[in-house]
Structure formats: C-alpha cells, structure tokens
Design a protein around this motif. Structure first.
Motif, PDB file in Angstrom:
ATOM      1  N   ALA A 207      24.573  -5.560  -2.402  1.00 13.51           N
ATOM      2  CA  ALA A 207      24.997  -5.374  -3.782  1.00 13.51           C
ATOM      3  C   ALA A 207      23.875  -4.972  -4.719  1.00 13.51           C
ATOM      4  O   ALA A 207      24.117  -4.305  -5.731  1.00 13.51           O
ATOM      5  N   GLY A 208      22.636  -5.379  -4.440  1.00  9.97           N
ATOM      6  CA  GLY A 208      21.535  -5.048  -5.335  1.00  9.97           C
ATOM      7  C   GLY A 208      21.811  -5.506  -6.752  1.00  9.97           C
ATOM      8  O   GLY A 208      22.275  -6.626  -6.988  1.00  9.97           O
ATOM      9  N   GLY A 209      21.549  -4.625  -7.726  1.00 10.06           N
ATOM     10  CA  GLY A 209      21.757  -4.972  -9.119  1.00 10.06           C
ATOM     11  C   GLY A 209      23.197  -4.923  -9.570  1.00 10.06           C
ATOM     12  O   GLY A 209      23.503  -5.275 -10.704  1.00 10.06           O
ATOM     13  N   GLY A 210      24.109  -4.447  -8.706  1.00 13.08           N
ATOM     14  CA  GLY A 210      25.527  -4.577  -8.988  1.00 13.08           C
ATOM     15  C   GLY A 210      26.246  -3.385  -9.561  1.00 13.08           C
ATOM     16  O   GLY A 210      27.384  -3.527 -10.023  1.00 13.08           O
ATOM     17  N   GLY A 211      25.664  -2.188  -9.532  1.00 16.47           N
ATOM     18  CA  GLY A 211      26.333  -1.028 -10.112  1.00 16.47           C
ATOM     19  C   GLY A 211      27.699  -0.767  -9.506  1.00 16.47           C
ATOM     20  O   GLY A 211      28.698  -0.593 -10.212  1.00 16.47           O
ATOM     21  N   LYS A 212      27.760  -0.735  -8.172  1.00 14.95           N
ATOM     22  CA  LYS A 212      29.039  -0.471  -7.505  1.00 14.95           C
ATOM     23  C   LYS A 212      29.947  -1.690  -7.567  1.00 14.95           C
ATOM     24  O   LYS A 212      31.180  -1.559  -7.605  1.00 14.95           O
ATOM     25  N   THR A 213      29.372  -2.886  -7.582  1.00 15.19           N
ATOM     26  CA  THR A 213      30.184  -4.094  -7.740  1.00 15.19           C
ATOM     27  C   THR A 213      30.972  -4.034  -9.045  1.00 15.19           C
ATOM     28  O   THR A 213      32.182  -4.278  -9.073  1.00 15.19           O
ATOM     29  N   LEU A 214      30.290  -3.712 -10.137  1.00 13.98           N
ATOM     30  CA  LEU A 214      30.957  -3.649 -11.432  1.00 13.98           C
ATOM     31  C   LEU A 214      31.998  -2.537 -11.475  1.00 13.98           C
ATOM     32  O   LEU A 214      33.073  -2.700 -12.077  1.00 13.98           O
ATOM     33  N   ALA A 215      31.698  -1.411 -10.838  1.00 15.99           N
ATOM     34  CA  ALA A 215      32.659  -0.311 -10.813  1.00 15.99           C
ATOM     35  C   ALA A 215      33.919  -0.719 -10.055  1.00 15.99           C
ATOM     36  O   ALA A 215      35.044  -0.420 -10.481  1.00 15.99           O
ATOM     37  N   MET A 216      33.756  -1.413  -8.927  1.00 10.94           N
ATOM     38  CA  MET A 216      34.924  -1.862  -8.172  1.00 10.94           C
ATOM     39  C   MET A 216      35.695  -2.934  -8.931  1.00 10.94           C
ATOM     40  O   MET A 216      36.929  -2.978  -8.875  1.00 10.94           O
ATOM     41  N   ALA A 217      34.998  -3.797  -9.655  1.00  8.98           N
ATOM     42  CA  ALA A 217      35.676  -4.827 -10.445  1.00  8.98           C
ATOM     43  C   ALA A 217      36.615  -4.187 -11.461  1.00  8.98           C
ATOM     44  O   ALA A 217      37.735  -4.663 -11.688  1.00  8.98           O
TER      45      ALA A 217
ATOM     46  N   LEU B 290      19.866  -9.675  -7.034  1.00  7.94           N
ATOM     47  CA  LEU B 290      21.140  -9.997  -7.658  1.00  7.94           C
ATOM     48  C   LEU B 290      20.993 -10.469  -9.105  1.00  7.94           C
ATOM     49  O   LEU B 290      21.963 -10.460  -9.868  1.00  7.94           O
ATOM     50  N   ALA B 291      19.779 -10.902  -9.471  1.00  4.60           N
ATOM     51  CA  ALA B 291      19.577 -11.537 -10.782  1.00  4.60           C
ATOM     52  C   ALA B 291      20.068 -10.699 -11.958  1.00  4.60           C
ATOM     53  O   ALA B 291      20.739 -11.223 -12.865  1.00  4.60           O
ATOM     54  N   PRO B 292      19.785  -9.373 -12.007  1.00  6.29           N
ATOM     55  CA  PRO B 292      20.256  -8.599 -13.165  1.00  6.29           C
ATOM     56  C   PRO B 292      21.774  -8.564 -13.301  1.00  6.29           C
ATOM     57  O   PRO B 292      22.301  -8.287 -14.377  1.00  6.29           O
ATOM     58  N   MET B 293      22.484  -8.847 -12.192  1.00 14.08           N
ATOM     59  CA  MET B 293      23.929  -8.754 -12.246  1.00 14.08           C
ATOM     60  C   MET B 293      24.542  -9.835 -13.129  1.00 14.08           C
ATOM     61  O   MET B 293      25.636  -9.652 -13.676  1.00 14.08           O
ATOM     62  N   VAL B 294      23.875 -10.965 -13.267  1.00 13.02           N
ATOM     63  CA  VAL B 294      24.434 -12.063 -14.051  1.00 13.02           C
ATOM     64  C   VAL B 294      24.725 -11.613 -15.481  1.00 13.02           C
ATOM     65  O   VAL B 294      25.835 -11.794 -15.999  1.00 13.02           O
TER      66      VAL B 294
END
Length: 429
Positions: free
Chosen positions: A240-250, A269-273
C-alpha cells in the motif's frame, strides 16, 4: 538572481551530484541552505534546470562533446528552454555572475549536429544496457517511447468523489490550464510549466485541505480503477505504501466493504493516516505487521499488488534514478516481484481477482513476471486486458496493450501518463 547566477548554481548542484551520488532533493536542499539569499523563484528555476539536464544528459553531452556540468546546463537552455545561442549571449551580457560560455558561433555548431548520428542509447537518453529491453517492450516505437520519458511531467490530481465532483474542483482550482484528464474519469491535469516557472502548488489549495482531491498521476489512477474494486467487497492492498491507490479504491467502493492496507515497511503507511482522515475514508484498515494478514488468507475478493520495481516509468519525475539504475538493481527487483506475487496470491479467494501493477516499462518486471507467475500458479488465469480497458475506460479508445497482449502498458507517449504496467488474474473457482 539573474540567469547567469542560476546557471552557475545549477552547474554546482550537478557537480555535487556527480561527486557524491545522492538524490537530487538532498543536493538542492543543501545548496539552498548555503545560499539563503536565493528566492523561491530562483530555487524553482535552478531545480528545473538540474532536472532538465538529467532528463537529457546523454544527448546533451554528445552534442556538446563535453560532460562538464556547465556544458550540460548550456545545452539544456538551448534545447529545452528555447534560447538561441544569440539570445543566450544577450541575456548573459553584463551579468558579472554569469560563467563564461562558448561563443554563439561555436554553440550553434555543436547544437546543430545531427543527433541521428549518435548511438541509439544517446538518441533515447537511456542507459545503454536498457536499449534491448525498450525494444522488447515497444517494438518499432521504442525510441519515441524512451524520448517521451525525458520530458517534464504534468501535475495530475484525483478528485475524491466521496467529497466532491470533478466540475466542482475544476471551478475552484487556482492552477493555470487545469483540465480533465484524457482517460481517468476523476482526474484533473495541470500542464507542466515551461522554463523557470514552478509547478502549481495544488496542495496549498483550500480544496486540498478539505479533502476534495489528492495528487496522483493519471496512470496510477487508472491502475486503481482497472483493479475493479466494487462496493461491499473485501480488498487487500498488499503493497500500500503511502496509500494513493488505497484511497482511490475506497472512493470507487463508496466507503463500503473493507480495504486492508498493508506494506512490508510499516513506516510507509504513516502518511496514510492523515490522508484517510482528510479524505473522509472510513473503510480502510491499516495492517502494520505480516501476522495481521493471517485471517485474510483465501478470503479476499481482490488483491492489489503495487510491486516494488525499478521505477523506469517515473523517469520524467526522477531523472537521476535513470542514471543510477543497474542490471543488478533489475535482477533484485525481479526476485522481489516473484516473491510478492506468490505471497499475495494466497489471499485471493476462489473466483477472486489478483491485480499486479508496476511503475516500470521493462518487460522483465512486467510480462516476464506475470508469465512466470502463471507457470508457478496454474490455479490462476489472466483476464483479457483489452476487455478490462474497454469496460472501465471506454471502447472508443484503443487499449495500450503490452507486447504479449496479456497486460496493459501505459507510458508518456501512449497515454500521456507515467509508465505503468497492469495485469489482472482470476483464481479459478
């Protein structure tokens, strides 16, 4: 600072990079710390010059018959910043901080050489050992593809549809030339600036603080879209890294179902919080340790692998990485990719989907890895790449297929995005 001072500064930074072999941001930061008189406009211009030189370092050096930093900066001004030898001499006239350059006549002779006479890797501005890999990836268009990776990249934004629509964001965005992206349905593009101008500071906008958009290349947006996450599903973002694709899928899942976001380096993962909070995302669970993945085995509707890779597709943004890449680096990444594919596959339920993504254009990391994965894992089959593109992006545009047509290969020349590869597999029921 006048142009002469900026030229001298860029040459100093390039000399520092050559001597100490370190990332460009570190060298630029240190130069700025020791030259506090330089304003923000000066720092932006110097950064642009340094990065432009690195994007086309090989062809600059060949034309100038010289690899010295000052010669490379001069070539960049003439070839990328639209100066002529005469206008450059006129701009520097009377500037006591300007370094001494060759005469306009000599510069015209050097820059006027036919680059077609240069070796292939010089024309392409890529490491010599990668030429064969580019030919395998792109066939007859390989040279244009490589040269497109030597341009400046635009700034792409993904509208967070949990909070706003694209038209609303476009109306409020204070960025010159902002427009809808070509393929991504929620994307906005701000063109790359020219010459010394800095890129728009989109993250300083009030709309960003409100969570209306995220900075994300259109290619990355498309990779998340083509993964196909649906409302109510159980999804694992395995790298997931910093979460760019996670947020897009959300956003695609409309905040329903569950995304389990994991990375082997939990610090990433920290920046994703903060990003999750700003974006109003409520269906993401962060998993900080591999042990936390155990309950998910065989239960995921979809698993996304944003695999560790050489990053060749991002050379427009990180041109220094182009010249540090080695065959040993590639071999190491290939081993990592095989490992992460096999590990992530265990979480896909029967009938579920596994999406493999890299930000590389090299077939060794893309089609070669997916073919090897299928050999090791006969319980998976490849979904038709052209159908995926047609269903999610639109049938009116040709799918940017990889050489073996089993995956999609995006690039600056093909899709006006960073370089990305995507292949999607389904686990047989």
């Amino acid at each position: 600072m006048r142009l002469g001072g900026r030229i001298q500064a860029a040459a100093e930074v390039l000399a520092d990079l050559a001597a100490r072999h370190r990332p460009v941001p570190d060298a630029l930061r240190d130069w700025g710390t020791s030259h506090r008189f330089a304003g923000s406009g000066d720092r932006a211009a110097i950064s642009n010059l340094v990065l432009d030189v690195l994007r086309m370092k090989a062809s600059h050096a060949w034309l100038m018959d010289d690899e010295a930093p000052l010669s490379l900066v001069t070539a960049s001004l003439l070839r990328q910043w639209d100066f002529s030898p005469e206008s450059l001499a006129g701009e520097l006239g009377g500037d006591k901080f300007a370094p001494e350059l060759k005469s306009p006549e000599d510069l015209a002779t050097l820059i006027g050489k036919d680059l077609g006479d240069a070796p292939e890797h010089i024309q392409a501005d890529i490491p010599e050992w990668t030429v064969g890999h580019f030919k395998a990836a792109f066939g007859e268009t390989w040279l244009a593809e490589a040269q497109a990776l030597a341009g400046r990249a635009p700034l792409d934004l993904r509208v967070n549809t949990l909070k706003a629509g694209r038209e609303k964001v476009l109306r409020g965005l204070q960025a010159p030339g902002a427009h809808e992206t070509r393929f991504a349905p929620d994307g906005i593009r701000v063109p790359a600036p020219e010459g010394p101008r800095r890129q728009a500071a989109a993250t300083s906008e009030v709309a960003f603080a409100k969570g209306w958009f995220e900075v994300q290349d259109e290619g990355s947006q498309l990779a998340a879209l083509l993964t196909g996450a649906q409302p109510g599903e159980q999804v694992l973002d395995y790298c997931a890294g910093g979460g760019g694709k996670t947020l897009a899928m959300a956003a695609s899942m409309e905040n329903s179902g569950q995304i389990h976001a994991y990375d082997s380096d939990r610090r990433r993962l920290a920046p994703m919080v903060e990003r999750l909070k700003r974006g109003g995302v409520r269906n993401v669970q962060l998993i900080e340790a591999a042990e936390g993945l155990s309950p998910l085995k065989g239960r995921m509707d979809r698993v996304l692998i944003d695999a560790p890779c050489t990053g060749t597709g991002t050379w427009r943004r990180r041109p220094d990485a182009k010249w540090r890449l080695s065959e040993d680096n590639l071999a190491s990444r290939m081993a990592d990719q095989d490992e992460v594919l096999d590990k992530a596959a265990a979480f896909v339920k029967p009938g579920g989907v596994l999406a493999y993504v890299t930000c590389s254009v090299l077939p060794q990391e893309n089609t070669d890895r997916t073919a090897a994965f299928l050999t090791r894992n006969p319980g998976f089959e490849t979904l038709e790449a052209a159908r995926l593109w047609s269903d999610k992006v639109g049938a009116e545009t040709n799918a940017p297929l990889a050489a073996d047509k089993t995956g999609l290969l995006l690039s600056p020349a093909r899709t006006e995005t960073d370089g990305f590869f995507l292949s999607v597999f389904k686990r047989r029921a």
